[in-house]
Design an enzyme around this catalytic site. Structure first.
Site: not given
Ligand code: NOJ
Length: 557
Positions: A212, A260
């Site tokens: 956002d 990751e």
């Protein structure tokens, strides 16, 4: 079902459904949409043919800004359900082959967040206050805000606190409502906290993050007044709070966290309203965000030349970085498409909502254009977003009673800006009267915003039963988009076309091309020779493509 083979960069071509939780489906019967309601409707979304759902914020929140004021980033808002509901929802969606994108709000929290409460208690100069932007006021008694910044929701961007001894104290910064204090991204605690929040949700199975207000996070620590031009100061490296160079470092760290996951299937999507498309493209340089919302496309008027320019610019700016384009017509902050396209001015601009709302709208014309725009959008190379209710052709509800409106924009501008409630009215699912299946029969409350009675013709059930409905058009468009390799590829070639007409081919890698023709001119036009119609947004007229209509054709090799 998701399996390892499907862990390719799915987001490059995905159809992503935006689910605004409190207006989607109410399972508990309190008039507010929730996760139980969303879980029950997952089969609907699977049959619509979408690849992923972006959930607007579902976290614990006092709801000063509909969940964009978060008091606990690791908990679900009790009105929406529990963490166990979210876990179940994620696994049920995955079982249906649908990915889940969640909304992370890093620019600001809630004034009820434990960090902000302890900052108030700890007082000036404390480490707790350093996580936010607290400053003494200007003037002899500190009675004036520290600078001239204005809140994006109207009014000053600063609010003064009362210190624990009862005296008027420091001011804190909030680029949005006072209940949404801005975090200080120069503070290492803030960085560490959000990295942990990201890992928390990725660990629970989230497939992506929508960020956002992604260009607002970092501020010039000197907090200077805006230069001369005031609120109109162009964003960029020297702007005190928009699109500063140092924001990119945050996204490089976030990208490392997303990566990751060894399957490389997690996506970071930036919500960035920038007038300068070149600066927007910087956010998708390698090692940063995967995609950004395409607000220039969303704001573009229904005009062939303007649309072609924005499409070309989008593709040209994304090309050097290899990032896929995104195509967005609507969301929970803007006027609904059928209303917008039925006005004499079909553009959209957050700053001029009042003007747009003052224009009359022709919903029939708007709906015809929204159908044509949906097929144009689904034919473009990249990913596509569908805001809930667009697939039903819902309109902007502009006549909501003042005392029912909830948007802080409406309140903070004293009604001068009508705000965003009109695009957030609960969805109609079935039946002939409100709540149209939004809430169960046993509900104890009405939907949190009233639904127009005319939506009886726009319920999911009614539209499934009607061959020419918007819902059937979306479902068929998405089905073809999925089935045709050409539409999931990256190639696109413009074709010569008369004035006011957009025509392009999506060449297939091994199969035939799919051709898209959009008529934005006032009269019918012939379709290019040598193709069979796969789908059209409206009936053809003796073989001609009528105004405000799109056709997809299988091009003959
Ligand atoms: C952008 C969101 O889309 C909007 O709904 C919200 O009010 C602001 N950011 C503040 O979080």
């Amino acid at each position: 079902m998701l399996n390892r083979a499907s862990f390719r960069p799915w987001w490059r071509t995905a159809a992503i459904y935006q689910l605004y939780v409190r207006s989607f489906a109410d399972g508990a019967g309190d008039g507010i949409g929730d996760l139980a309601g969303a879980r029950a409707r997952l089969p609907y979304l699977a049959s619509l043919g979408i690849d992923a759902i972006w959930f607007n914020p579902w976290y614990a929140s006092p709801m000063a800004d509909a969940g964009y004021d978060i008091s606990d980033y690791r908990a679900i808002e009790p009105a929406f359900g529990t963490l166990a509901d979210a876990d179940a929802l994620i696994s049920e969606a995955h079982a249906l082959g649908i990915r889940i994108i969640i909304d992370v709000v890093p620019n600001h929290g809630s004034d009820q967040h434990p960090w902000f409460r302890s900052a108030l208690a700890a007082g000036p100069g404390s480490a707790e206050r350093a996580r936010f932007w607290f400053r003494p006021g200007r003037g002899i008694r500190g009675e004036r805000p520290p600078n001239d910044w204005q809140s994006i929701f109207g009014g000053p961007a600063w609010t003064r606190v009362t210190e624990s001894d009862g005296s008027p104290g420091e001011w804190y910064l909030h680029l949005f409502a006072p209940e949404q204090p801005d975090f200080n991204w120069g503070c290492p605690d803030v960085r560490a906290e959000f990295e942990d929040v990201l890992r928390f949700w990725f660990g629970r199975g989230a497939d992506g993050i929508r960020i956002d207000s992604a260009a607002l996070l970092t501020k010039d620590p000197a907090l200077p007044d805006l230069p001369d031009t005031g609120p109109g100061t162009p964003p960029g490296p020297a702007h005190p709070y928009t699109d500063r160079d140092d924001v990119h470092d945050i996204y490089r760290s976030w990208r490392a966290i997303a990566d990751e996951d060894e399957t490389g299937s997690r996506v970071l999507i930036g919500e960035i309203w920038l007038p300068d498309a070149q600066r927007l493209a910087r956010y998708v340089t390698p090692g940063e965000l995967h995609t950004v919302f395409n607000f220039p496309y969303l704001s573009c008027p229904w005009d062939a030349g303007a649309l072609r320019r924005v499409i070309e610019q989008t593709l040209a700016l994304n090309a050097p970085t290899g990032a896929p384009a995104t195509w967005v017509l609507s969301n929970h902050d803007v006027d609904r498409t059928v209303t917008r396209y039925g006005r004499a001015d079909t553009a959209f601009d957050l700053e001029r909502r009042r003007y747009f709302h003052s224009l009359p709208t022709d919903l029939e014309l708007g709906t015809r254009r929204a159908r044509a725009a949906a097929l144009l959008t689904m034919a473009l190379p990249g990913s596509v977003y569908i805001y809930q209710g667009e697939e039903l052709g819902l309109w902007e509800v502009q006549d909501i009673d003042d005392d029912l409106r909830e948007d802080p924009i409406w309140r903070r501008t004293n009604g001068a800006d009508p705000g965003r409630d009109g695009c957030r009215v609960p969805l109609p699912w079935s039946g002939t009267e409100p709540p149209f299946g939004f809430s169960p029969d046993s509900a104890v409350a009405s939907p949190w915003l009233p639904q127009p009675k005319e939506w009886r013709d726009l319920t999911v059930a009614a539209e499934l039963a009607s061959a020419g409905s918007m819902l059937r058009l979306y479902a068929e468009g998405l089905r073809i988009r999925r089935a045709e390799g050409a539409l999931r590829g990256t190639g696109m070639r413009w074709l010569p076309a008369p004035d006011g007409v957009l025509a392009f081919d999506r060449p297939g890698a091994d199969g035939p091309a799919v051709r898209c023709v959009v008529n934005l001119s006032p009269g019918p036009v012939p379709l290019p020779a040598g193709g069979t119609v796969l789908l059209a947004s409206g009936p053809l007229d003796r073989g001609l493509l009528p105004p405000d209509t799109t056709a997809w054709l299988r091009a003959e090799p």
